[in-house]
Motif scaffolding. Structure first.
Motif, PDB file in Angstrom:
ATOM      1  N   ILE A  81     -19.322  -7.996 -11.655  1.00 46.66           N
ATOM      2  CA  ILE A  81     -19.948  -7.172 -12.481  1.00 46.66           C
ATOM      3  C   ILE A  81     -20.438  -5.657 -11.992  1.00 46.66           C
ATOM      4  CG2 ILE A  81     -21.956  -7.094 -14.059  1.00 46.66           C
ATOM      5  CD1 ILE A  81     -21.621  -9.909 -14.878  1.00 46.66           C
ATOM      6  N   PRO A  82     -21.547  -6.108 -10.944  1.00 49.57           N
ATOM      7  CA  PRO A  82     -21.934  -4.613 -10.313  1.00 49.57           C
ATOM      8  C   PRO A  82     -20.922  -3.572  -9.981  1.00 49.57           C
ATOM      9  CG  PRO A  82     -22.454  -6.366  -8.955  1.00 49.57           C
ATOM     10  CD  PRO A  82     -21.890  -7.092 -10.171  1.00 49.57           C
ATOM     11  N   PHE A  83     -19.741  -4.270  -9.321  1.00 46.53           N
ATOM     12  CA  PHE A  83     -18.946  -3.413  -8.893  1.00 46.53           C
ATOM     13  C   PHE A  83     -17.878  -2.948 -10.277  1.00 46.53           C
ATOM     14  CE2 PHE A  83     -19.380  -6.461  -5.176  1.00 46.53           C
ATOM     15  CZ  PHE A  83     -19.788  -5.550  -4.478  1.00 46.53           C
ATOM     16  N   LEU A  84     -17.773  -3.629 -11.094  1.00 46.72           N
ATOM     17  CA  LEU A  84     -17.177  -3.430 -12.292  1.00 46.72           C
ATOM     18  C   LEU A  84     -18.038  -2.111 -13.061  1.00 46.72           C
ATOM     19  CD1 LEU A  84     -14.935  -3.490 -14.527  1.00 46.72           C
ATOM     20  CD2 LEU A  84     -16.313  -5.237 -15.667  1.00 46.72           C
ATOM     21  N   ILE A  85     -19.213  -2.031 -13.010  1.00 46.04           N
ATOM     22  CA  ILE A  85     -20.126  -1.030 -13.638  1.00 46.04           C
ATOM     23  C   ILE A  85     -19.837   0.343 -12.709  1.00 46.04           C
ATOM     24  CG2 ILE A  85     -22.557  -0.189 -14.047  1.00 46.04           C
ATOM     25  CD1 ILE A  85     -23.109  -3.179 -14.469  1.00 46.04           C
ATOM     26  N   ILE A  86     -19.832   0.202 -11.510  1.00 50.88           N
ATOM     27  CA  ILE A  86     -19.504   1.343 -10.609  1.00 50.88           C
ATOM     28  C   ILE A  86     -18.246   2.065 -10.972  1.00 50.88           C
ATOM     29  CG2 ILE A  86     -19.195   2.112  -8.441  1.00 50.88           C
ATOM     30  CD1 ILE A  86     -21.220   0.295  -7.414  1.00 50.88           C
ATOM     31  N   ASP A  87     -17.307   1.192 -11.081  1.00 52.22           N
ATOM     32  CA  ASP A  87     -15.634   1.549 -11.435  1.00 52.22           C
ATOM     33  C   ASP A  87     -15.816   2.341 -12.886  1.00 52.22           C
ATOM     34  OD1 ASP A  87     -14.500   0.854  -9.025  1.00 52.22           O
ATOM     35  OD2 ASP A  87     -14.172  -1.367  -9.970  1.00 52.22           O
ATOM     36  N   MET A  88     -16.482   1.776 -13.546  1.00 51.40           N
ATOM     37  CA  MET A  88     -16.367   2.489 -15.209  1.00 51.40           C
ATOM     38  C   MET A  88     -17.122   3.686 -15.243  1.00 51.40           C
ATOM     39  SD  MET A  88     -16.978  -1.064 -17.425  1.00 51.40           S
ATOM     40  CE  MET A  88     -17.171  -0.058 -19.064  1.00 51.40           C
ATOM     41  N   VAL A  89     -18.411   3.770 -14.278  1.00 47.97           N
ATOM     42  CA  VAL A  89     -19.193   5.032 -14.226  1.00 47.97           C
ATOM     43  C   VAL A  89     -18.234   6.251 -13.811  1.00 47.97           C
ATOM     44  CG1 VAL A  89     -20.939   6.274 -13.313  1.00 47.97           C
ATOM     45  CG2 VAL A  89     -21.421   3.922 -14.428  1.00 47.97           C
ATOM     46  N   VAL A  90     -17.558   5.940 -12.444  1.00 52.99           N
ATOM     47  CA  VAL A  90     -16.869   6.741 -11.798  1.00 52.99           C
ATOM     48  C   VAL A  90     -15.363   7.239 -12.671  1.00 52.99           C
ATOM     49  CG1 VAL A  90     -15.520   7.137  -9.630  1.00 52.99           C
ATOM     50  CG2 VAL A  90     -17.324   6.022  -9.613  1.00 52.99           C
ATOM     51  N   ALA A  91     -15.065   6.220 -13.288  1.00 55.16           N
ATOM     52  CA  ALA A  91     -13.785   6.644 -14.228  1.00 55.16           C
ATOM     53  C   ALA A  91     -14.104   7.557 -15.228  1.00 55.16           C
ATOM     54  CB  ALA A  91     -13.257   5.338 -14.728  1.00 55.16           C
ATOM     55  N   SER A  92     -15.421   7.375 -16.013  1.00 51.15           N
ATOM     56  CA  SER A  92     -15.828   7.903 -17.056  1.00 51.15           C
ATOM     57  C   SER A  92     -16.322   9.651 -16.567  1.00 51.15           C
ATOM     58  CB  SER A  92     -17.103   7.289 -17.879  1.00 51.15           C
ATOM     59  OG  SER A  92     -16.742   6.014 -18.244  1.00 51.15           O
ATOM     60  N   THR A  93     -16.946   9.581 -15.439  1.00 56.59           N
ATOM     61  CA  THR A  93     -17.187  10.975 -14.934  1.00 56.59           C
ATOM     62  C   THR A  93     -15.825  11.593 -14.692  1.00 56.59           C
ATOM     63  OG1 THR A  93     -19.283  10.013 -13.901  1.00 56.59           O
ATOM     64  CG2 THR A  93     -18.507  12.123 -12.992  1.00 56.59           C
ATOM     65  N   LEU A  94     -14.896  11.215 -14.046  1.00 60.01           N
ATOM     66  CA  LEU A  94     -13.740  11.950 -13.581  1.00 60.01           C
ATOM     67  C   LEU A  94     -13.013  12.223 -15.097  1.00 60.01           C
ATOM     68  CD1 LEU A  94     -12.183   9.690 -10.853  1.00 60.01           C
ATOM     69  CD2 LEU A  94     -13.260  11.821 -10.601  1.00 60.01           C
ATOM     70  N   MET A  95     -13.032  11.476 -16.044  1.00 53.55           N
ATOM     71  CA  MET A  95     -12.580  11.884 -17.333  1.00 53.55           C
ATOM     72  C   MET A  95     -13.210  13.095 -17.859  1.00 53.55           C
ATOM     73  SD  MET A  95     -11.128   8.219 -19.030  1.00 53.55           S
ATOM     74  CE  MET A  95     -10.649   9.268 -20.432  1.00 53.55           C
ATOM     75  N   ALA A  96     -14.706  13.021 -17.888  1.00 50.39           N
ATOM     76  CA  ALA A  96     -15.172  14.188 -18.571  1.00 50.39           C
ATOM     77  C   ALA A  96     -15.154  15.381 -17.658  1.00 50.39           C
ATOM     78  CB  ALA A  96     -16.892  13.661 -18.356  1.00 50.39           C
ATOM     79  N   MET A  97     -14.788  15.155 -16.214  1.00 56.99           N
ATOM     80  CA  MET A  97     -14.455  16.579 -15.437  1.00 56.99           C
ATOM     81  C   MET A  97     -13.000  17.088 -15.663  1.00 56.99           C
ATOM     82  SD  MET A  97     -16.887  15.460 -12.063  1.00 56.99           S
ATOM     83  CE  MET A  97     -16.302  17.107 -11.371  1.00 56.99           C
ATOM     84  N   GLY A  98     -12.262  16.120 -16.403  1.00 54.23           N
ATOM     85  CA  GLY A  98     -10.950  16.450 -16.318  1.00 54.23           C
ATOM     86  C   GLY A  98     -10.253  16.409 -15.277  1.00 54.23           C
ATOM     87  N   MET A  99     -10.612  15.413 -14.471  1.00 56.83           N
ATOM     88  CA  MET A  99      -9.709  15.166 -13.025  1.00 56.83           C
ATOM     89  C   MET A  99      -9.105  13.756 -13.545  1.00 56.83           C
ATOM     90  SD  MET A  99     -12.848  16.036 -10.525  1.00 56.83           S
ATOM     91  CE  MET A  99     -11.980  15.874  -9.095  1.00 56.83           C
ATOM     92  N   MET A 100      -8.144  13.602 -14.368  1.00 56.40           N
ATOM     93  CA  MET A 100      -7.550  12.532 -14.777  1.00 56.40           C
ATOM     94  C   MET A 100      -6.481  12.223 -13.730  1.00 56.40           C
ATOM     95  SD  MET A 100      -7.448  12.871 -18.900  1.00 56.40           S
ATOM     96  CE  MET A 100      -6.722  14.530 -18.736  1.00 56.40           C
ATOM     97  N   MET A 101      -6.189  13.255 -12.911  1.00 53.28           N
ATOM     98  CA  MET A 101      -5.102  12.647 -12.168  1.00 53.28           C
ATOM     99  C   MET A 101      -5.569  12.118 -10.557  1.00 53.28           C
ATOM    100  SD  MET A 101      -2.271  13.589 -13.604  1.00 53.28           S
ATOM    101  CE  MET A 101      -1.103  13.233 -12.285  1.00 53.28           C
ATOM    102  N   LEU A 102      -6.790  12.267 -10.382  1.00 52.66           N
ATOM    103  CA  LEU A 102      -7.413  11.434  -9.160  1.00 52.66           C
ATOM    104  C   LEU A 102      -7.732  10.260  -9.730  1.00 52.66           C
ATOM    105  CD1 LEU A 102      -8.398  12.034  -6.341  1.00 52.66           C
ATOM    106  CD2 LEU A 102     -10.803  12.317  -7.446  1.00 52.66           C
ATOM    107  N   PRO A 103      -7.119   9.170  -8.513  1.00 51.88           N
ATOM    108  CA  PRO A 103      -7.328   7.807  -9.062  1.00 51.88           C
ATOM    109  C   PRO A 103      -8.860   7.359  -8.791  1.00 51.88           C
ATOM    110  CG  PRO A 103      -5.648   8.084  -7.304  1.00 51.88           C
ATOM    111  CD  PRO A 103      -6.177   9.477  -7.625  1.00 51.88           C
ATOM    112  N   PRO A 104      -9.420   6.968  -9.689  1.00 53.52           N
ATOM    113  CA  PRO A 104     -10.954   6.426  -9.576  1.00 53.52           C
ATOM    114  C   PRO A 104     -11.323   5.530  -8.420  1.00 53.52           C
ATOM    115  CG  PRO A 104     -10.038   6.260 -11.930  1.00 53.52           C
ATOM    116  CD  PRO A 104      -8.873   6.419 -11.196  1.00 53.52           C
TER     117      PRO A 104
END
Length: 286
Positions: free
Chosen positions: A233-256
């Motif tokens: 659960i805690p590591f999944l939350i970190i992955d979701m936050v990082v993935a959402s941040t990258l998508m908001a910044m338009g860096m979709m090509m960078l692996p989360p």
């Protein structure tokens, strides 16, 4: 006439040559088969004669090892129990790793450590040798009171000659069964009792060992998967936050995973993850 003979030679000459060649080839083939059969016979007769000579030499030498006589002596009624004991001991030694996995806490520990490595996303870090070694030492640490009881109540009296072999085995099973019963869920125990079509036991001592071991393993797997879910659960939350941040910044090509891995490692170190997880894991055994 001369021209006709020449034409006849021209017509039948090649055919006659091919027949002769086939005849020569057949002769060579039969000769090779003959030599091969002779050689095979020599190979078959040679070892037989050598074996007879060896058997005669061993029979002449009373100190020599005669396997045939040894097998015959082992099959005698007076020596059957000794032979079965040797087979039993060798089988137990061969199955020692499986017995360690089936009747101790090793299963829960190694599965939890595997879930932890997958949740961190570090792939082969720590390596398998480190995880297995850590799981083994934790297993010895947790099982030490049980093994001390086995040594005190079964092994030492048997060495002193106070107990027979069957009594020592029965006493050695008692602490191990007590440990497994404490960790086994009643639901899993009831399942295997129903499958075996056995009546409900009135006492803990009435539970058969062949029913207790699979129920214990199922309980260990269930608890290990529950702990693994909580670890994710805690590591999944970190992955979701990082993935959402990258998508908001338009860096979709960078692996989360490249961005979240350092954050997961530093969070695990800051909260003293090894201390928390291993301490909770050891305390989870009753």
């Amino acid at each position: 006439m001369t021209g006709a003979r020449r034409e006849g030679r021209k017509r039948f000459g090649p055919a006659t040559g091919s027949v002769a060649a086939e005849a020569r080839g057949s002769c060579l083939l039969f000769s090779r088969l003959f030599f091969l059969s002779v050689a095979a016979g020599a190979l078959m007769i040679g070892p037989h004669a050598a074996a007879q000579d060896t058997a005669a030499a061993i029979g002449a030498n009373p100190l020599g090892l005669n396997l045939l006589d040894t097998v015959r002596a082992a099959a005698e009624p007076d020596n059957i129990s000794t032979s079965l004991t040797v087979v039993f001991v060798v089988t137990v030694i061969a199955l020692a790793p499986s017995i360690l996995i089936m009747t101790t806490c090793f299963t829960r520990i190694i599965i939890v450590l595997g879930f932890l490595r997958q949740a961190l996303g570090t792939q082969q870090t720590p390596p398998n040798q480190v995880l297995i070694g850590l799981a083994l030492f934790l297993t010895f640490f947790i099982m030490m009171p049980t093994y001390e009881a086995v040594n005190r109540d079964a092994i030492q009296p048997y060495v002193r000659g106070e107990l027979s072999r069957d009594e020592a085995l029965s006493r050695a099973l008692e602490p191990v069964r007590d440990f497994m019963l404490r960790q086994t869920r009643p639901k899993d125990l009831r399942l295997f009792l129903e499958i075996a079509k056995l009546p409900r036991p009135q006492r803990r001592e009435d539970v058969p060992t062949h029913v207790l071991i699979p129920a214990f393993m199922i309980s260990e797997l269930t608890v290990a998967f529950q702990i693994g879910f909580l670890l994710y659960i805690p590591f999944l939350i970190i992955d979701m936050v990082v993935a959402s941040t990258l998508m908001a910044m338009g860096m979709m090509m960078l692996p989360p995973i490249f961005i979240s891995l350092p954050f997961k490692i530093i969070m695990f170190v800051l909260v003293d993850g090894w201390n928390l997880i291993l301490g909770s894991l050891v305390r989870s055994f009753r």
